[in-house]
Design a protein around this motif. Structure first.
Motif, PDB file in Angstrom:
ATOM      1  N   ALA A  67       0.964  -1.113  -0.036  1.00 20.19           N
ATOM      2  CA  ALA A  67      -0.111   0.112   0.051  1.00 20.19           C
ATOM      3  C   ALA A  67       0.724   1.229  -0.090  1.00 20.19           C
ATOM      4  O   ALA A  67       0.780   2.203  -0.763  1.00 20.19           O
ATOM      5  CB  ALA A  67      -0.933  -0.010   1.105  1.00 20.19           C
ATOM      6  N   GLY A  68       2.077   1.203   0.723  1.00 17.41           N
ATOM      7  CA  GLY A  68       2.877   2.410   0.666  1.00 17.41           C
ATOM      8  C   GLY A  68       3.442   2.574  -0.543  1.00 17.41           C
ATOM      9  O   GLY A  68       3.532   3.654  -1.047  1.00 17.41           O
ATOM     10  N   ILE A  69       4.004   1.633  -1.330  1.00 16.71           N
ATOM     11  CA  ILE A  69       4.565   1.581  -2.605  1.00 16.71           C
ATOM     12  C   ILE A  69       3.367   2.204  -3.596  1.00 16.71           C
ATOM     13  O   ILE A  69       3.680   3.037  -4.325  1.00 16.71           O
ATOM     14  CB  ILE A  69       4.996   0.417  -2.905  1.00 16.71           C
ATOM     15  N   PHE A  70       2.432   1.892  -3.593  1.00 15.15           N
ATOM     16  CA  PHE A  70       1.065   2.235  -4.339  1.00 15.15           C
ATOM     17  C   PHE A  70       1.084   3.345  -4.192  1.00 15.15           C
ATOM     18  O   PHE A  70       0.680   4.351  -5.003  1.00 15.15           O
ATOM     19  CB  PHE A  70       0.156   1.339  -4.131  1.00 15.15           C
ATOM     20  N   VAL A 121       3.158   5.959  -2.737  1.00 21.20           N
ATOM     21  CA  VAL A 121       4.154   6.658  -3.532  1.00 21.20           C
ATOM     22  C   VAL A 121       3.947   6.725  -5.087  1.00 21.20           C
ATOM     23  O   VAL A 121       4.148   7.783  -5.619  1.00 21.20           O
ATOM     24  CB  VAL A 121       5.267   6.109  -3.031  1.00 21.20           C
ATOM     25  N   ALA A 122       3.507   5.696  -5.801  1.00 24.16           N
ATOM     26  CA  ALA A 122       3.395   5.691  -7.086  1.00 24.16           C
ATOM     27  C   ALA A 122       2.529   6.605  -7.520  1.00 24.16           C
ATOM     28  O   ALA A 122       2.807   7.310  -8.215  1.00 24.16           O
ATOM     29  CB  ALA A 122       3.106   4.318  -7.502  1.00 24.16           C
ATOM     30  N   LEU A 123       1.388   6.685  -6.836  1.00 25.03           N
ATOM     31  CA  LEU A 123       0.200   7.656  -7.272  1.00 25.03           C
ATOM     32  C   LEU A 123       0.502   8.936  -7.104  1.00 25.03           C
ATOM     33  O   LEU A 123       0.016  10.005  -7.649  1.00 25.03           O
ATOM     34  CB  LEU A 123      -0.995   7.028  -6.566  1.00 25.03           C
ATOM     35  N   GLY A 124       1.114   9.335  -5.784  1.00 22.94           N
ATOM     36  CA  GLY A 124       1.323  10.522  -5.200  1.00 22.94           C
ATOM     37  C   GLY A 124       2.595  11.452  -5.795  1.00 22.94           C
ATOM     38  O   GLY A 124       2.649  12.531  -5.636  1.00 22.94           O
ATOM     39  N   VAL A 125       3.657  10.503  -6.344  1.00 20.85           N
ATOM     40  CA  VAL A 125       4.735  11.030  -6.672  1.00 20.85           C
ATOM     41  C   VAL A 125       5.392  10.754  -7.960  1.00 20.85           C
ATOM     42  O   VAL A 125       5.528  11.687  -8.741  1.00 20.85           O
ATOM     43  CB  VAL A 125       5.984  10.966  -5.529  1.00 20.85           C
ATOM     44  N   ILE A 126       5.427   9.664  -8.173  1.00 16.74           N
ATOM     45  CA  ILE A 126       5.852   9.053  -9.418  1.00 16.74           C
ATOM     46  C   ILE A 126       5.146   9.349 -10.699  1.00 16.74           C
ATOM     47  O   ILE A 126       5.591   9.634 -11.886  1.00 16.74           O
ATOM     48  CB  ILE A 126       6.240   7.182  -9.414  1.00 16.74           C
ATOM     49  N   ARG A 127       3.691   9.324 -10.690  1.00 13.65           N
ATOM     50  CA  ARG A 127       2.934   9.540 -11.583  1.00 13.65           C
ATOM     51  C   ARG A 127       2.895  10.905 -11.979  1.00 13.65           C
ATOM     52  O   ARG A 127       3.207  11.367 -13.015  1.00 13.65           O
ATOM     53  CB  ARG A 127       1.530   8.951 -11.334  1.00 13.65           C
ATOM     54  N   PRO A 128       2.921  11.913 -11.287  1.00 12.13           N
ATOM     55  CA  PRO A 128       2.950  13.196 -11.428  1.00 12.13           C
ATOM     56  C   PRO A 128       4.346  13.523 -12.118  1.00 12.13           C
ATOM     57  O   PRO A 128       4.391  14.619 -12.787  1.00 12.13           O
ATOM     58  CB  PRO A 128       2.733  14.028 -10.085  1.00 12.13           C
ATOM     59  N   VAL A 129       5.344  13.084 -11.506  1.00 15.41           N
ATOM     60  CA  VAL A 129       6.620  13.418 -12.139  1.00 15.41           C
ATOM     61  C   VAL A 129       6.761  12.840 -13.573  1.00 15.41           C
ATOM     62  O   VAL A 129       7.222  13.644 -14.382  1.00 15.41           O
ATOM     63  CB  VAL A 129       7.880  12.834 -11.153  1.00 15.41           C
ATOM     64  N   ALA A 130       6.225  11.891 -13.710  1.00 12.27           N
ATOM     65  CA  ALA A 130       6.230  11.208 -15.114  1.00 12.27           C
ATOM     66  C   ALA A 130       5.645  12.225 -16.037  1.00 12.27           C
ATOM     67  O   ALA A 130       5.805  12.489 -17.122  1.00 12.27           O
ATOM     68  CB  ALA A 130       5.750   9.798 -15.189  1.00 12.27           C
ATOM     69  N   GLN A 131       4.361  12.647 -15.640  1.00 11.39           N
ATOM     70  CA  GLN A 131       3.413  13.606 -16.364  1.00 11.39           C
ATOM     71  C   GLN A 131       4.032  14.732 -16.520  1.00 11.39           C
ATOM     72  O   GLN A 131       4.337  15.270 -17.667  1.00 11.39           O
ATOM     73  CB  GLN A 131       2.095  13.997 -15.631  1.00 11.39           C
ATOM     74  N   MET A 132       4.915  15.327 -15.530  1.00  9.02           N
ATOM     75  CA  MET A 132       5.765  16.560 -15.715  1.00  9.02           C
ATOM     76  C   MET A 132       6.971  16.292 -16.917  1.00  9.02           C
ATOM     77  O   MET A 132       7.143  17.239 -17.422  1.00  9.02           O
ATOM     78  CB  MET A 132       6.335  16.964 -14.459  1.00  9.02           C
ATOM     79  N   THR A 133       7.407  15.229 -16.978  1.00 12.26           N
ATOM     80  CA  THR A 133       8.482  14.757 -17.893  1.00 12.26           C
ATOM     81  C   THR A 133       8.022  14.890 -19.061  1.00 12.26           C
ATOM     82  O   THR A 133       8.685  15.484 -20.149  1.00 12.26           O
ATOM     83  CB  THR A 133       8.912  13.503 -17.571  1.00 12.26           C
ATOM     84  N   ASP A 134       6.736  14.273 -19.213  1.00 12.51           N
ATOM     85  CA  ASP A 134       6.079  14.640 -20.622  1.00 12.51           C
ATOM     86  C   ASP A 134       5.774  15.809 -21.064  1.00 12.51           C
ATOM     87  O   ASP A 134       5.873  16.065 -22.364  1.00 12.51           O
ATOM     88  CB  ASP A 134       4.563  13.748 -20.726  1.00 12.51           C
ATOM     89  N   VAL A 135       5.147  16.728 -20.149  1.00 13.74           N
ATOM     90  CA  VAL A 135       4.999  18.062 -20.576  1.00 13.74           C
ATOM     91  C   VAL A 135       6.309  18.874 -20.769  1.00 13.74           C
ATOM     92  O   VAL A 135       6.479  19.656 -21.566  1.00 13.74           O
ATOM     93  CB  VAL A 135       4.415  18.514 -19.448  1.00 13.74           C
ATOM     94  N   MET A 136       7.476  18.587 -20.199  1.00 10.45           N
ATOM     95  CA  MET A 136       8.660  19.100 -20.554  1.00 10.45           C
ATOM     96  C   MET A 136       9.061  18.718 -21.702  1.00 10.45           C
ATOM     97  O   MET A 136       9.764  19.753 -22.660  1.00 10.45           O
ATOM     98  CB  MET A 136       9.675  18.941 -19.347  1.00 10.45           C
ATOM     99  N   LYS A 137       8.846  17.585 -21.939  1.00 10.91           N
ATOM    100  CA  LYS A 137       9.298  17.203 -23.583  1.00 10.91           C
ATOM    101  C   LYS A 137       8.645  17.991 -24.488  1.00 10.91           C
ATOM    102  O   LYS A 137       8.965  18.402 -25.616  1.00 10.91           O
ATOM    103  CB  LYS A 137       9.063  15.504 -23.477  1.00 10.91           C
ATOM    104  N   GLY A 138       7.056  18.035 -24.206  1.00  7.97           N
ATOM    105  CA  GLY A 138       6.358  18.914 -25.036  1.00  7.97           C
ATOM    106  C   GLY A 138       6.731  20.176 -25.214  1.00  7.97           C
ATOM    107  O   GLY A 138       6.651  20.691 -26.408  1.00  7.97           O
ATOM    108  N   LEU A 139       7.203  20.891 -24.057  1.00  8.98           N
ATOM    109  CA  LEU A 139       7.571  22.178 -24.232  1.00  8.98           C
ATOM    110  C   LEU A 139       8.876  22.315 -25.024  1.00  8.98           C
ATOM    111  O   LEU A 139       9.039  23.208 -25.829  1.00  8.98           O
ATOM    112  CB  LEU A 139       7.766  22.724 -22.902  1.00  8.98           C
ATOM    113  N   ALA A 140       9.941  21.603 -24.903  1.00  7.37           N
ATOM    114  CA  ALA A 140      11.022  21.472 -25.574  1.00  7.37           C
ATOM    115  C   ALA A 140      10.775  21.083 -27.278  1.00  7.37           C
ATOM    116  O   ALA A 140      11.780  21.657 -27.675  1.00  7.37           O
ATOM    117  CB  ALA A 140      12.033  20.299 -25.006  1.00  7.37           C
TER     118      ALA A 140
END
Length: 77
Positions: free
Chosen positions: A7-10, A12-31
């Motif tokens: 449950a802790g890993i899940f 973290v995945a929802l709270g941090v990893i997913r938003p960081v991955a989304q932000m990475t996609d946004v930065m790639k789009g901006l670039a």
């Protein structure tokens, strides 16, 4: 015990990893020049939100540069 760890890993995945991955996609789009892209997580009060606000500054600056280049091209004509 494994259920708690899972449950802790899940969480973290929802709270941090997913938003960081989304932000990475946004930065790639901006670039790549996509300035119509939406920046997620701007209202978060954690590190992810701080990163989102920094990305928003890059987007705003890119929009200003695009506008200035357009104005310069208009003046040349």
């Amino acid at each position: 015990m494994f259920l708690i760890i899972g449950a802790g890993i899940f969480g973290v995945a929802l709270g941090v990893i997913r938003p960081v991955a989304q932000m990475t996609d946004v930065m790639k789009g901006l670039a790549g020049g996509d300035l119509d892209i939406s920046i997620p997580a701007l209202s978060r009060e954690d590190e992810v939100g701080a990163m989102a606000r920094a990305v928003q500054v890059f987007k705003d600056n890119a929009l200003r540069v695009r506008s200035m280049v357009s104005e310069q091209e208009d003046l040349k004509q």
